[in-house]
Scaffold this motif. Structure first.
Motif, PDB file in Angstrom:
ATOM      1  N   ALA A 217     -38.537 -18.261  -0.712  1.00 17.92           N
ATOM      2  CA  ALA A 217     -38.519 -19.280   0.327  1.00 17.92           C
ATOM      3  C   ALA A 217     -37.860 -20.512  -0.262  1.00 17.92           C
ATOM      4  O   ALA A 217     -38.117 -20.873  -1.410  1.00 17.92           O
ATOM      5  CB  ALA A 217     -39.927 -19.615   0.809  1.00 17.92           C
ATOM      6  N   GLN A 218     -36.995 -21.159   0.509  1.00 19.27           N
ATOM      7  CA  GLN A 218     -36.229 -22.278  -0.025  1.00 19.27           C
ATOM      8  C   GLN A 218     -35.882 -23.242   1.092  1.00 19.27           C
ATOM      9  O   GLN A 218     -35.528 -22.841   2.194  1.00 19.27           O
ATOM     10  CB  GLN A 218     -34.948 -21.741  -0.670  1.00 19.27           C
ATOM     11  CG  GLN A 218     -34.066 -22.815  -1.290  1.00 19.27           C
ATOM     12  CD  GLN A 218     -32.830 -22.221  -1.935  1.00 19.27           C
ATOM     13  OE1 GLN A 218     -31.884 -22.940  -2.237  1.00 19.27           O
ATOM     14  NE2 GLN A 218     -32.799 -20.915  -2.164  1.00 19.27           N
ATOM     15  N   LEU A 224     -39.729 -25.868   5.279  1.00 20.32           N
ATOM     16  CA  LEU A 224     -40.795 -24.942   4.936  1.00 20.32           C
ATOM     17  C   LEU A 224     -41.984 -25.110   5.879  1.00 20.32           C
ATOM     18  O   LEU A 224     -42.650 -24.130   6.228  1.00 20.32           O
ATOM     19  CB  LEU A 224     -41.221 -25.145   3.484  1.00 20.32           C
ATOM     20  CG  LEU A 224     -40.164 -24.782   2.440  1.00 20.32           C
ATOM     21  CD1 LEU A 224     -40.648 -25.138   1.041  1.00 20.32           C
ATOM     22  CD2 LEU A 224     -39.803 -23.312   2.512  1.00 20.32           C
ATOM     23  N   GLU A 227     -41.309 -23.201   8.938  1.00 25.59           N
ATOM     24  CA  GLU A 227     -41.556 -21.775   8.735  1.00 25.59           C
ATOM     25  C   GLU A 227     -43.033 -21.474   8.895  1.00 25.59           C
ATOM     26  O   GLU A 227     -43.424 -20.485   9.517  1.00 25.59           O
ATOM     27  CB  GLU A 227     -41.080 -21.338   7.358  1.00 25.59           C
ATOM     28  CG  GLU A 227     -41.355 -19.861   7.084  1.00 25.59           C
ATOM     29  CD  GLU A 227     -40.810 -19.396   5.750  1.00 25.59           C
ATOM     30  OE1 GLU A 227     -41.427 -18.501   5.146  1.00 25.59           O
ATOM     31  OE2 GLU A 227     -39.774 -19.908   5.321  1.00 25.59           O
ATOM     32  N   LEU A 304     -48.022 -21.504   2.118  1.00 29.41           N
ATOM     33  CA  LEU A 304     -46.876 -20.640   1.885  1.00 29.41           C
ATOM     34  C   LEU A 304     -46.863 -20.147   0.439  1.00 29.41           C
ATOM     35  O   LEU A 304     -46.624 -18.969   0.161  1.00 29.41           O
ATOM     36  CB  LEU A 304     -45.589 -21.393   2.197  1.00 29.41           C
ATOM     37  CG  LEU A 304     -44.294 -20.587   2.176  1.00 29.41           C
ATOM     38  CD1 LEU A 304     -44.293 -19.548   3.283  1.00 29.41           C
ATOM     39  CD2 LEU A 304     -43.094 -21.503   2.324  1.00 29.41           C
ATOM     40  N   TYR A 305     -47.142 -21.047  -0.490  1.00 28.00           N
ATOM     41  CA  TYR A 305     -47.145 -20.688  -1.909  1.00 28.00           C
ATOM     42  C   TYR A 305     -48.214 -19.642  -2.200  1.00 28.00           C
ATOM     43  O   TYR A 305     -47.960 -18.646  -2.878  1.00 28.00           O
ATOM     44  CB  TYR A 305     -47.387 -21.948  -2.734  1.00 28.00           C
ATOM     45  CG  TYR A 305     -47.300 -21.752  -4.235  1.00 28.00           C
ATOM     46  CD1 TYR A 305     -46.209 -21.123  -4.813  1.00 28.00           C
ATOM     47  CD2 TYR A 305     -48.303 -22.229  -5.067  1.00 28.00           C
ATOM     48  CE1 TYR A 305     -46.117 -20.959  -6.181  1.00 28.00           C
ATOM     49  CE2 TYR A 305     -48.215 -22.074  -6.442  1.00 28.00           C
ATOM     50  CZ  TYR A 305     -47.121 -21.440  -6.990  1.00 28.00           C
ATOM     51  OH  TYR A 305     -47.037 -21.279  -8.341  1.00 28.00           O
ATOM     52  N   TYR A 308     -47.227 -16.103  -0.916  1.00 26.86           N
ATOM     53  CA  TYR A 308     -46.269 -15.377  -1.737  1.00 26.86           C
ATOM     54  C   TYR A 308     -46.792 -15.147  -3.138  1.00 26.86           C
ATOM     55  O   TYR A 308     -46.481 -14.145  -3.777  1.00 26.86           O
ATOM     56  CB  TYR A 308     -44.941 -16.127  -1.776  1.00 26.86           C
ATOM     57  CG  TYR A 308     -44.157 -16.004  -0.499  1.00 26.86           C
ATOM     58  CD1 TYR A 308     -43.773 -14.759  -0.022  1.00 26.86           C
ATOM     59  CD2 TYR A 308     -43.807 -17.125   0.238  1.00 26.86           C
ATOM     60  CE1 TYR A 308     -43.056 -14.641   1.147  1.00 26.86           C
ATOM     61  CE2 TYR A 308     -43.087 -17.008   1.413  1.00 26.86           C
ATOM     62  CZ  TYR A 308     -42.711 -15.757   1.859  1.00 26.86           C
ATOM     63  OH  TYR A 308     -42.004 -15.638   3.010  1.00 26.86           O
ATOM     64  N   GLY A 319     -39.752 -11.284   1.450  1.00 22.99           N
ATOM     65  CA  GLY A 319     -39.820 -12.693   1.843  1.00 22.99           C
ATOM     66  C   GLY A 319     -38.442 -13.229   2.176  1.00 22.99           C
ATOM     67  O   GLY A 319     -37.484 -13.035   1.454  1.00 22.99           O
ATOM     68  N   ALA A 321     -35.686 -16.219   2.759  1.00 23.20           N
ATOM     69  CA  ALA A 321     -35.381 -17.601   2.364  1.00 23.20           C
ATOM     70  C   ALA A 321     -35.069 -18.427   3.589  1.00 23.20           C
ATOM     71  O   ALA A 321     -34.531 -17.942   4.562  1.00 23.20           O
ATOM     72  CB  ALA A 321     -34.196 -17.614   1.405  1.00 23.20           C
ATOM     73  N   VAL A 322     -35.435 -19.713   3.479  1.00 25.09           N
ATOM     74  CA  VAL A 322     -35.123 -20.632   4.565  1.00 25.09           C
ATOM     75  C   VAL A 322     -33.658 -20.984   4.523  1.00 25.09           C
ATOM     76  O   VAL A 322     -33.137 -21.265   3.459  1.00 25.09           O
ATOM     77  CB  VAL A 322     -35.988 -21.894   4.431  1.00 25.09           C
ATOM     78  CG1 VAL A 322     -35.559 -22.929   5.439  1.00 25.09           C
ATOM     79  CG2 VAL A 322     -37.447 -21.573   4.630  1.00 25.09           C
TER      80      VAL A 322
END
Length: 322
Positions: A217-218, A224, A227, A304-305, A308, A319, A321-322
């Motif tokens: 995720a970025q 974020l 998301e 989110l952290y 994952y 997962g 990525a943004v």
């Protein structure tokens, strides 16, 4: 749009059967603090070593200030200030003497070096400890000296690996504020590697969550958060009505997945895929029930952290990525 000074395309590092970094996509712009966030062993340090030309990628490409670290490692090192996770100094020398040694290695003349060293020691809060031997420095003082050491060459990019490791909360806050200033005041691109979520949130413009060698995720904190907002939501509801009537009214709303009561707070917790707050109020009113409190529970980056961080390898690989 400002041209990135760090760019990675499908950057990959394998050690036999182990893939330490898996097809990393990354860009960092001047004046930006990018947080590489992940647990220990996620591949953050391996990524940094490839960006510095200290280890060769197995596949993909990297570019730092327009240079290829794999082919031009010395040129990259002249333009990048690096703070490793375990910075080393000559303990028998003073802080100022250690910086003078680094300045000589970077080809600075004595007069220019001394002026620059004095400014840096003041900026990192070590001006009064400059003549103390480094063996007397605390962990926090050594980290601040390490940042000054990384900046002695006046780099275009600063790469900092766990810069607040082992520092007390007050000292960590000072280091993070200084890092923020490097981007805002000096225009440096800063790549900050850390496993500490709250510190990354406090200082970074964008964050990449790194797990098992993959950037899963970025984006900016706002991206974020969006998301997270697209996922299941929990709404708190309080009413003075009979429990069975309140529960029935809440469950009648389309899109509600779960309704339960929190024993400690007495609040009803309604889980749904979308924002159903307006529909909840309408259903309660139609049932003749008063709504005393209604609030969607805030979702933070740590949601989110955690998702994952605790994901299985297969889930992490999926997962997006943004």
């Amino acid at each position: 749009m400002t041209e990135p000074v760090i760019r990675a395309r499908a950057l990959t590092k394998r050690y036999g059967a182990l893939t330490a970094v898996d097809h990393l996509e990354l860009e960092v712009a001047p004046g930006e603090v990018f947080g590489l966030l992940g647990p220990n062993g996620a591949g953050k340090t391996t990524t940094i070593l490839m960006l510095l030309g200290l280890t060769q990628p197995s596949a993909g490409t990297a570019e730092v200030v327009g240079l290829d670290p794999a082919r031009q490692p010395l040129a990259v090192k002249r333009r990048v200030g690096y703070l490793p996770d375990n910075v080393g100094f000559y303990d028998g020398l003073t802080g100022r003497e250690n910086l003078r040694y680094t300045a000589r290695l970077n080809g600075l003349k004595t007069g220019e070096a001394d002026e620059r060293i004095t400014r840096l020691l003041e900026r990192v809060g070590l001006a009064e400890a400059d003549e103390q031997r480094v063996e007397t420095y605390s962990r926090g003082m050594r980290q601040r000296l390490g940042i000054a050491d990384a900046l002695i060459k006046q780099p275009d990019v600063a790469i900092l690996d766990e810069p607040t490791a082992g520092i007390d909360p007050e000292g960590a806050a000072e280091v993070l504020a200084f890092i923020r200033g490097l981007a805002q005041e000096d225009g440096l691109a800063v790549l900050l590697s850390s496993h500490l979520l709250y510190q990354v949130q406090s200082v970074c413009d964008r964050v990449g969550i790194f797990v098992r060698g993959r950037m899963i995720a970025q984006g900016s904190l706002a991206e974020l958060a969006r998301e997270l907002a697209s996922e299941r939501q929990t709404t708190e509801v309080e009413s003075d009505g009979e429990a069975h009537a309140v529960e029935r009214a809440l469950r009648s709303v389309s899109g509600v997945d779960e309704v339960r009561r929190d024993d400690r707070s007495g609040l009803w917790l309604v889980t749904s895929e979308a924002d159903v707050r307006a529909a909840l109020v309408e259903a309660m009113a139609a049932a003749g029930l008063r709504v005393l409190h209604l609030r969607r529970q805030a979702q933070e980056l740590d949601d989110l952290y955690r998702r994952y961080f605790h994901a299985s390898p297969a889930e992490a690989r999926n997962g997006a990525a943004v």
